[in-house]
Write an enzyme that holds these catalytic residues in place. Structure first.
Site, short mmCIF file in Angstrom:
data_model
loop_
_atom_site.label_atom_id
_atom_site.label_comp_id
_atom_site.label_asym_id
_atom_site.label_seq_id
_atom_site.Cartn_x
_atom_site.Cartn_y
_atom_site.Cartn_z
N GLY A 66 -0.26 -11.29 -14.80
CA GLY A 66 0.06 -10.64 -13.55
C GLY A 66 1.02 -9.49 -13.73
N VAL A 121 0.33 -16.26 -17.76
CA VAL A 121 0.14 -17.70 -17.59
C VAL A 121 -0.66 -18.24 -18.77
CG1 VAL A 121 -0.75 -19.51 -16.09
CG2 VAL A 121 0.17 -17.42 -15.09
N ASP A 130 2.22 -12.67 -0.60
CA ASP A 130 1.29 -12.05 -1.55
C ASP A 130 -0.04 -12.80 -1.55
OD1 ASP A 130 0.47 -10.16 -3.39
OD2 ASP A 130 1.32 -11.19 -5.11
#
Length: 695
Positions: free
Chosen positions: A30, A35, A144
């Site tokens: 991101g 991740v 978001d």
């Protein structure tokens, strides 16, 4: 969070965070973190490890926001929210440990399958709105919401993740600097694009944009830069979805347009209200958004004054943090440019037309008409011109809210709706204020209480649990259930629930029946060899063979020491059906052989039993004087194998007038009772009774 192709390196695989989380491979990346799929070495389970970029770890504001993400998400426990398990600092950076969701992001589904069928899109949006509603009730705004932050599991469960820029509503916001716009440009709400304060209605707007994209295949606003996209959110009307995709039903279009209304006050007040309207749509019940549209527009086309937009520092699909001053200057420049194109900057007065008397005549006529209009309708409101200023409030109770809306609109009345759960049909008006026949005026607001129908409950998520646990969950939720066996594939765990119908999180009425599909044991397997193992090792081996563990039994064993598994029932190597219960036998130590002490003196019998590792229990019985002090019978019989410490009962004769030998009372474990039995016809001794004990 944007998905990336699975990748890994030897360096990544070797990394272990906090001595507990071992990296396996990168699964997403991101704007501020990446991740990884990792393994929790302590609990031996897969997890998702979100690691802040090292270059941001020295930025206090980013670290603090990262920490708040962990705290905000860790306090949220909901089936549609990815839970946070842990967070910490390692390798000079910070990380968050989350549930690993085996599925794909909604963004990938939209790219490959959009436009989605309306019913599927509405179902996904309904689950997202449930997650947002829960978060809002707990004081957390996501800020978001986008397809990349929505994961769909293999069994269709929807999970919202990445509360990366969420903050607790009402908490100290020293970390969020004044004038910063945070979020993703494509899904900005107008107020978010301008750097204004946001609440749950901003998440409602973003979800409306996601739903728009699901049913049309494209977001409502797109441009080359985040600045241009944000400007459109503030100042341009979205093309109605049906113009792009005619298959979108009108009620669903109404829901979308109300969710993406420019003014927050024109949207659904809460994510719960949006969820309720999506449920009405999926159930074929008229949506309240249609009534709002009839009442005077959804507000999707009402523009906000362009107080500012955003400056591009990332792609439109990435989470963006934008300085408000620069954004405002960019929009101001754009507005100035548009003004110059119109020709309004020369400073010269336009030339008056030669026949200006025509214009003045038209102005006079318009003023006269306006005056007549005001006099006429003002007089009507005061009771003049034959029309009363008040009229009787119509009766709209018991009818559908849309019909009620038409009635009120025809009388020039406004309305406000509040939905409640009750036994009336969904969408029907159950109460109105003012009451029927109350005198009202045009323009007054009428408050309608509208039925949501009976309150529903969510189907519990029981996939991968045992069917017995699923039964308990359904009972706890007030639901009925039907067990449906399914033939398991090789290696499947018998008794495990594979799916439910309706699926998890579906809202149903209390008392409805849920079908529970589970693997029924038909496959065969062998009982593993576990003799000599610990109980934990035996449990693991039995479970790996797709068998279940019964309560253990303690038995004597000359071969295996005390506490070690000595065998199983059924025995090892036996062929049984998967799911069969196996009884594990635990060694109680070497067995003790019961000595034969009949016709022995009591003292000798007691000594022999004690030496064998057993405990004696004396029962005194009456008998012939010649048998006094001798054992006439025992239980169990000599030669029997017992666990050490077991009790052997002996019957000892005690004739009238005699006293108990002191030897029978010296052992604290001895219990003595007296029982009268028929006298022996003849005694038989292995030893001479010339001096029997007790004489």
């Amino acid at each position: 969070m944007t998905s990336t192709p699975p990748s890994s390196s030897a360096d990544d695989r070797a990394r272990i965070y906090n001595g507990r989380y071992e990296l396996i491979r990168q699964i997403a990346r991101g704007g501020t973190a990446q991740v990884y799929l990792a393994r929790d070495l302590l609990l031996d389970r897969p997890v998702a490890l979100k690691v802040l970029f090292p270059e941001l770890s020295s930025d206090f504001s980013f670290v603090e926001r990262f920490r708040r993400e962990a705290q905000a998400a860790a306090n949220l426990s909901h089936p549609n929210i990815v839970p946070v398990f842990d967070w910490g600092e390692s390798e000079r950076t910070y990380f968050i440990v989350m549930e690993y969701v085996d599925g794909e992001p909604l963004s990938a589904i939209i790219r490959s399958q959009a436009p989605l069928p309306p019913a599927r899109a509405a179902g996904i949006a309904a689950d997202i709105s449930k997650a947002l509603s829960y978060a809002h009730r707990h004081g957390v705004v996501h800020r978001d919401v986008k397809p990349g932050n929505v994961l769909i599991t293999r069994d269709g469960q929807v999970k919202v993740t990445d509360f990366g820029i969420a903050r607790a509503v009402g908490s100290d916001d020293s970390v969020t600097q004044t004038g910063l716009v945070m979020g993703t440009a494509t899904y900005f709400s107008p107020e978010q694009a301008q750097g204004l304060g946001v609440d749950g209605r901003s998440d409602v707007y973003a979800l409306g944009v996601v739903l728009y994209e699901m049913v049309t295949g494209r977001p409502p606003f797109s441009a080359d830069t985040p600045v241009a996209i944000a400007y459109k959110h503030v100042s341009e009307a979205a093309v109605p979805p049906r113009e792009l995709e005619p298959r979108v039903p009108e009620p669903l279009e109404a829901v979308i347009l109300r969710a993406i209304a420019k003014q927050p006050s024109d949207r659904y007040p809460t994510a719960e209200d949006l969820h309720a309207d999506l449920q009405r749509y999926t159930q074929g019940v008229p949506v309240l958004a249609m009534a709002a549209a009839t009442a005077g527009g959804l507000g999707a086309t009402q523009m906000l004054a362009p107080m500012g937009a955003t400056q591009a520092i990332a792609p439109a699909s990435a989470t963006t943090v934008l300085p408000m001053r620069q954004a405002t200057e960019a929009v101001a420049t754009d507005v100035q440019h548009r003004t110059e194109l119109v020709g309004g900057t020369s400073g010269e007065k336009p030339e008056m037309p030669k026949r200006r008397w025509v214009g003045w005549t038209l102005v006079g006529l318009l003023l006269a008409a306006a005056l007549a209009f005001l006099v006429y309708f003002g007089g009507r409101s005061l009771g003049y011109f034959g029309a009363p200023g008040y009229f009787s409030m119509p009766d709209v109770e018991g009818i559908n809210v849309f019909t009620a809306a038409h009635v009120l609109q025809a009388d020039g009345l406004k309305w406000h709706t509040t939905a409640v759960y009750n036994s009336e049909p969904p969408g029907s008006v159950v109460k109105q204020s003012p009451a029927v026949r109350t005198m009202v005026q045009r323009g007054e607001k009428v408050y309608l209480t509208v039925s949501r129908g009976p309150k529903k409950v969510a189907v519990p998520g029981v996939v991968n649990e045992s069917y017995t646990s699923a039964e308990a969950a359904m009972k706890s939720a007030g639901l009925k259930y039907q067990l449906i066996p399914v033939t398991p594939p090789p290696g499947a765990v018998v008794g495990t629930v594979t799916r439910t119908d309706p699926p998890a999180s579906t809202m149903v009425l209390p008392g409805d029946t849920v079908k529970i599909y589970y693997f029924h044991g038909t496959a065969q397997t062998s009982v593993p060899k576990v003799a000599g193992d610990t109980l934990a090792e035996a449990d693991a081996a039995i479970t790996a063979s797709h068998l279940t563990l019964n309560p253990v039994q303690s038995v004597p064993s000359a071969k295996y020491p005390k506490g070690v598994v000595s065998g199983t029932q059924p025995p090892e190597g036996s062929t049984v059906r998967e799911g069969t219960g196996i009884t594990v036998l635990i060694s109680a130590g070497p067995p003790a052989t019961v000595p034969d002490v009949t016709n022995e003196p009591a003292a000798a019998a007691e000594s022999a039993i004690t030496k064998a590792g057993l405990v004696y229990h004396v029962v005194y019985v009456s008998g012939l004087p010649s048998d006094n002090g001798y054992v006439t019978s025992q239980s169990p019989a000599g030669g029997t194998q017992l666990t050490q410490g077991s009790t052997v009962t002996i019957s000892v004769v005690k004739s009238a007038g005699t006293t108990t030998s002191s030897t029978t009372t010296t052992t604290t474990s001895v219990k003595t009772t007296t029982t009268t039995l028929p006298p022996h016809s003849k005694s038989r001794h292995k030893h001479s009774p010339s001096a029997p004990p007790g004489n």
